[in-house]
Write an enzyme that holds these catalytic residues in place. Structure first.
Site, PDB file in Angstrom:
ATOM      1  N   GLN A   1       2.991  17.832   4.380  1.00  0.00           N
ATOM      2  CA  GLN A   1       2.264  17.242   5.526  1.00  0.00           C
ATOM      3  C   GLN A   1       1.173  16.274   5.085  1.00  0.00           C
ATOM      4  OE1 GLN A   1       0.883  20.050   8.399  1.00  0.00           O
ATOM      5  NE2 GLN A   1       2.933  20.677   8.959  1.00  0.00           N
TER       6      GLN A   1
ATOM      7  N   ARG B   1      11.513  10.347  -3.214  1.00  0.00           N
ATOM      8  CA  ARG B   1      10.798  10.976  -4.324  1.00  0.00           C
ATOM      9  C   ARG B   1      10.702  12.482  -4.097  1.00  0.00           C
ATOM     10  NH1 ARG B   1       9.220  10.622  -9.581  1.00  0.00           N
ATOM     11  NH2 ARG B   1       7.172  11.576  -9.898  1.00  0.00           N
TER      12      ARG B   1
ATOM     13  N   GLU C   1      -8.429 -19.597  14.386  1.00  0.00           N
ATOM     14  CA  GLU C   1      -8.010 -19.000  13.111  1.00  0.00           C
ATOM     15  C   GLU C   1      -7.994 -17.473  13.208  1.00  0.00           C
ATOM     16  OE1 GLU C   1      -8.959 -20.808   9.207  1.00  0.00           O
ATOM     17  OE2 GLU C   1     -10.179 -19.022   8.884  1.00  0.00           O
TER      18      GLU C   1
END
Ligand SMILES: Cc1cc2nc3c(=O)[nH]c(=O)nc-3n(C[C@H](O)[C@H](O)[C@H](O)COP(=O)(O)OP(=O)(O)OC[C@H]3O[C@@H](n4cnc5c(N)ncnc54)[C@H](O)[C@@H]3O)c2cc1C
Length: 371
Positions: A270, A259, A233
């Site tokens: 930055q 945006r 798993e």
């Protein structure tokens, strides 16, 4: 032969995304999505009944699936079914058990679950309260299991119980219990923070009588089978999250380009582009560990450590990337509509299942110390 990765991607791309926010709110499992996933062969992935794939392909395929499937609850349900139930049944089951359940589980008409966690036994399963007693020609099971993924939906539950408690970890056994068996109850789902479209809940066993044929593997082998299932798993369960992180990074880059604030794209600052770089580095580290764990051969302890590393690194990276994604999106990232807060709630849950982050670190530390 069809390309298994393309098949998985196409199955996920066809899922209903429009209802996801409402289903997350209501805690509704996507039944029709499950059927689509089953028809693509994913519910029997890697078995003779399902989509054929070797371990490295399974990792890539589940990542591709997770990239297209926005419903992380459905991805968790699929993984719990595959690694908690199908895997141990097909590996340790008798020919009769495989004939009884294999085709149904792998074909997806039956959903599987693995019930191990208890109120007083979570990370440490060596002191189980769920008891199996030998009676007549079979066993009687009594106990209560918590936080079992798929429990409210499961047709087949693999139950870990103490058969000879005085033998400690060597006294546990696994049983395959079918829904409808008198004494097996799966009460209402537990309301959870994330993965709300998966159904996580209790399994209650009240004088639940099963035949000798329900024993999975040998008496006393319960924890060894569980450990094997968990190792498998951990190799693969976070593959979908690698896909989810890719999808999220792509959305963040688009947002950072589109945006504008202070007359510039926010990606020109930055402090924002730095977050994108951090996200990419975490993603690629996570992807690299996923593939290393999937490809790992060699000694058992080394394989287990790589699986623990992959599980740990991917879930931690996912949480951190979700935090950065919200910050990059600003207020829009905090709004439910964007889906990023849901992703964060899901990611936090991934630190807990299949062994907590702390327990994965324990496994890594032990391997380093013992070699
Ligand atoms: C979304 C989800 C799905 C799940 N699905 C399943 C499922 O299908 N089947 C199932 O059986 N269970 C399932 N679980 C349960 C999960 O496996 C357990 O929650 C997990 O193993 C931790 O057990 P616990 O909750 O009892 O925490 P505890 O074991 O009580 O741990 C509490 C805290 O102590 C820490 N801790 C414990 N021991 C140590 C140690 N030795 N060293 C350092 N720290 C330690 C833990 O890391 C954790 O931070 C699921 C849980 C979640 C959230």
């Amino acid at each position: 032969m069809k390309d298994p990765i393309a098949t998985a991607r196409a199955a996920a791309a066809g899922l209903d995304r429009g209802s996801l926010i409402d289903r997350d709110r209501a805690g509704t499992f996507d039944r029709s999505g499950w059927i689509a996933v089953a028809e693509a062969g994913l519910t029997g992935l890697g078995t003779e009944y399902g989509l054929a794939a070797d371990p490295p392909t399974i990792a890539r395929l589940l990542a591709a699936f997770g990239e297209e499937c926005h419903d992380n609850g459905l991805s968790l349900a699929l993984n719990a079914h595959l690694w908690g139930c199908v895997g141990p049944l097909m590996r340790f089951g008798t020919e009769r058990q495989k004939a009884m359940y294999g085709a149904r589980l792998c074909g997806g008409s039956a959903i599987g679950a693995l019930a191990a966690t208890e109120p007083d036994a979570g990370s440490d399963l060596s002191t189980l309260s769920t008891r199996a007693e030998r009676r007549d020609d079979g066993y009687v099971l009594n106990g209560r299991k918590l936080y079992v993924t798929n429990a409210p939906l499961a047709d087949v539950v693999i139950v870990l119980a103490a058969l000879d408690p005085e033998r400690g970890p060597l006294g546990a056994a696994m049983f395959v219990v079918e829904r409808g068996t008198p004494g097996l109850d799966t009460p209402e789902a537990t309301e959870t923070m994330g993965f709300r479209t998966a159904r996580v809940g209790e399994v209650v066993l009240n004088d639940c009588r099963v035949s000798a044929g329900a024993l999975l593997g040998a008496e006393g082998a319960g924890l060894a089978i569980f450990a094997h299932a968990m190792e498998q798993e951990r190799r693969f369960i976070m593959a979908f999250a690698v896909g989810a992180m890719q999808r999220q990074l792509d959305a963040c880059v688009r947002r950072a380009r589109a945006r504008r604030q202070f007359g510039r794209a926010i990606g020109d600052f930055q402090q924002i582009s730095g977050k994108l770089v951090d996200m990419q580095l975490r993603l690629e580290t996570a992807r690299g560990l996923l593939h290393r764990a999937a490809e790992a051969g060699g000694r058992r302890s080394q394989r287990a450590a790589l699986a623990a590393m992959a599980k740990y690194a991917i879930s931690e990276a996912w949480v951190r990337n979700c935090e950065d994604a919200i910050q990059i999106h600003g207020g829009a990232g905090y709004a439910v509509q964007a889906g990023i807060e849901r992703e964060l709630r899901d990611a936090i849950g991934s630190r807990l299942f299949s062994g907590t982050s702390e327990l994965q670190r324990e496994t890594m530390a032990r391997t380093l110390m013992l070699g």
